[in-house]
Write an enzyme that holds these catalytic residues in place. Structure first.
Site, PDB file in Angstrom:
ATOM      1  N   CYS A  22       0.802  -1.225   0.000  1.00 35.59           N
ATOM      2  CA  CYS A  22       0.000   0.000   0.000  1.00 35.59           C
ATOM      3  C   CYS A  22       0.835   1.276   0.000  1.00 35.59           C
ATOM      4  O   CYS A  22       0.291   2.370  -0.111  1.00 35.59           O
ATOM      5  CB  CYS A  22      -0.975  -0.001   1.164  1.00 35.59           C
ATOM      6  SG  CYS A  22      -2.249  -1.259   0.980  1.00 35.59           S
ATOM      7  N   HIS A  26      -2.151   3.283  -5.754  1.00 35.85           N
ATOM      8  CA  HIS A  26      -3.067   2.240  -6.214  1.00 35.85           C
ATOM      9  C   HIS A  26      -4.501   2.727  -6.056  1.00 35.85           C
ATOM     10  O   HIS A  26      -4.749   3.772  -5.458  1.00 35.85           O
ATOM     11  CB  HIS A  26      -2.853   0.935  -5.425  1.00 35.85           C
ATOM     12  CG  HIS A  26      -3.131   1.050  -3.964  1.00 35.85           C
ATOM     13  ND1 HIS A  26      -2.273   1.694  -3.079  1.00 35.85           N
ATOM     14  CD2 HIS A  26      -4.188   0.645  -3.223  1.00 35.85           C
ATOM     15  CE1 HIS A  26      -2.785   1.646  -1.859  1.00 35.85           C
ATOM     16  NE2 HIS A  26      -3.955   1.022  -1.920  1.00 35.85           N
ATOM     17  N   HIS A  28      -8.941   1.750  -5.576  1.00 29.41           N
ATOM     18  CA  HIS A  28      -9.962   0.857  -5.051  1.00 29.41           C
ATOM     19  C   HIS A  28     -11.315   1.265  -5.613  1.00 29.41           C
ATOM     20  O   HIS A  28     -11.551   2.437  -5.902  1.00 29.41           O
ATOM     21  CB  HIS A  28     -10.077   0.980  -3.523  1.00 29.41           C
ATOM     22  CG  HIS A  28      -8.858   0.604  -2.770  1.00 29.41           C
ATOM     23  ND1 HIS A  28      -8.474  -0.696  -2.569  1.00 29.41           N
ATOM     24  CD2 HIS A  28      -7.929   1.365  -2.148  1.00 29.41           C
ATOM     25  CE1 HIS A  28      -7.367  -0.722  -1.854  1.00 29.41           C
ATOM     26  NE2 HIS A  28      -7.003   0.525  -1.593  1.00 29.41           N
ATOM     27  N   HIS A  70     -13.198   9.128  -8.306  1.00 33.66           N
ATOM     28  CA  HIS A  70     -12.169   9.313  -9.338  1.00 33.66           C
ATOM     29  C   HIS A  70     -11.177  10.413  -8.983  1.00 33.66           C
ATOM     30  O   HIS A  70     -10.696  11.141  -9.850  1.00 33.66           O
ATOM     31  CB  HIS A  70     -12.792   9.532 -10.713  1.00 33.66           C
ATOM     32  CG  HIS A  70     -13.300   8.256 -11.313  1.00 33.66           C
ATOM     33  ND1 HIS A  70     -14.519   7.727 -10.974  1.00 33.66           N
ATOM     34  CD2 HIS A  70     -12.734   7.391 -12.183  1.00 33.66           C
ATOM     35  CE1 HIS A  70     -14.693   6.589 -11.632  1.00 33.66           C
ATOM     36  NE2 HIS A  70     -13.616   6.359 -12.370  1.00 33.66           N
ATOM     37  N   GLU A 129     -12.803  -1.357   1.500  1.00 37.80           N
ATOM     38  CA  GLU A 129     -11.697  -1.057   0.593  1.00 37.80           C
ATOM     39  C   GLU A 129     -11.560  -2.153  -0.460  1.00 37.80           C
ATOM     40  O   GLU A 129     -11.174  -1.890  -1.595  1.00 37.80           O
ATOM     41  CB  GLU A 129     -10.414  -0.940   1.414  1.00 37.80           C
ATOM     42  CG  GLU A 129      -9.307  -0.216   0.713  1.00 37.80           C
ATOM     43  CD  GLU A 129      -8.145   0.063   1.635  1.00 37.80           C
ATOM     44  OE1 GLU A 129      -7.938   1.244   1.971  1.00 37.80           O
ATOM     45  OE2 GLU A 129      -7.439  -0.889   2.014  1.00 37.80           O
TER      46      GLU A 129
END
Length: 140
Positions: A22, A26, A28, A70, A129
């Site tokens: 993490c 990245h 989700h 986003h 998540e």
């Protein structure tokens, strides 16, 4: 009495300094469960409701979904994450600065606070998540 409404949004983040994967940038697809607890409304068009689901949807859309969806969500006190955000903002890409590290736990707390400020009688926020990992904040 309680009601729960579920939402989804897509975001990216990173946990700078984390000792696992993490630490990398990245994304989700978050699942958000908002639970509201209050007495039933008596009389009028909303008789028998804790809160109209449409009203909860409108508040959640404005306060949570629109800013978070986003976006690169970053810890504004972290230099590396702030540098990435500045780069993205320079390309007119969406970012969201938080005053805390962007863990699921902290984000659930942040979302709870945003809803409370809007007067929603939120009693818990559960933020998934991944399909098998979530954080839940239940208010004081």
């Amino acid at each position: 009495m309680k009601i729960t409404k579920i939402f989804t949004f897509d975001s990216s983040h990173m946990l700078d300094g984390h000792d696992g994967k993490c630490q990398n940038l990245h994304g989700h697809t978050y699942k958000l469960e908002i639970t509201v607890s209050d007495g039933l409304i008596r009389g009028g068009a909303k008789d028998g409701m804790v809160m109209d689901f449409a009203d909860l949807k409108a508040v959640a859309k404005q306060e949570i979904i629109e800013p978070f969806d986003h976006a690169f969500i970053y810890h504004g006190e972290n230099a590396r994450e702030s540098q990435i955000a500045a780069l993205l903002e320079g390309w007119n890409m969406k970012t969201l600065r938080l005053a805390c590290r962007t863990t699921a736990e902290n984000m659930a707390f942040e979302i709870y606070g945003r809803l409370k400020k809007r007067g929603v009688c939120v009693c818990s926020v559960k933020l998934w998540e991944t399909p098998i990992s979530c954080a839940e904040y239940e208010g004081e």
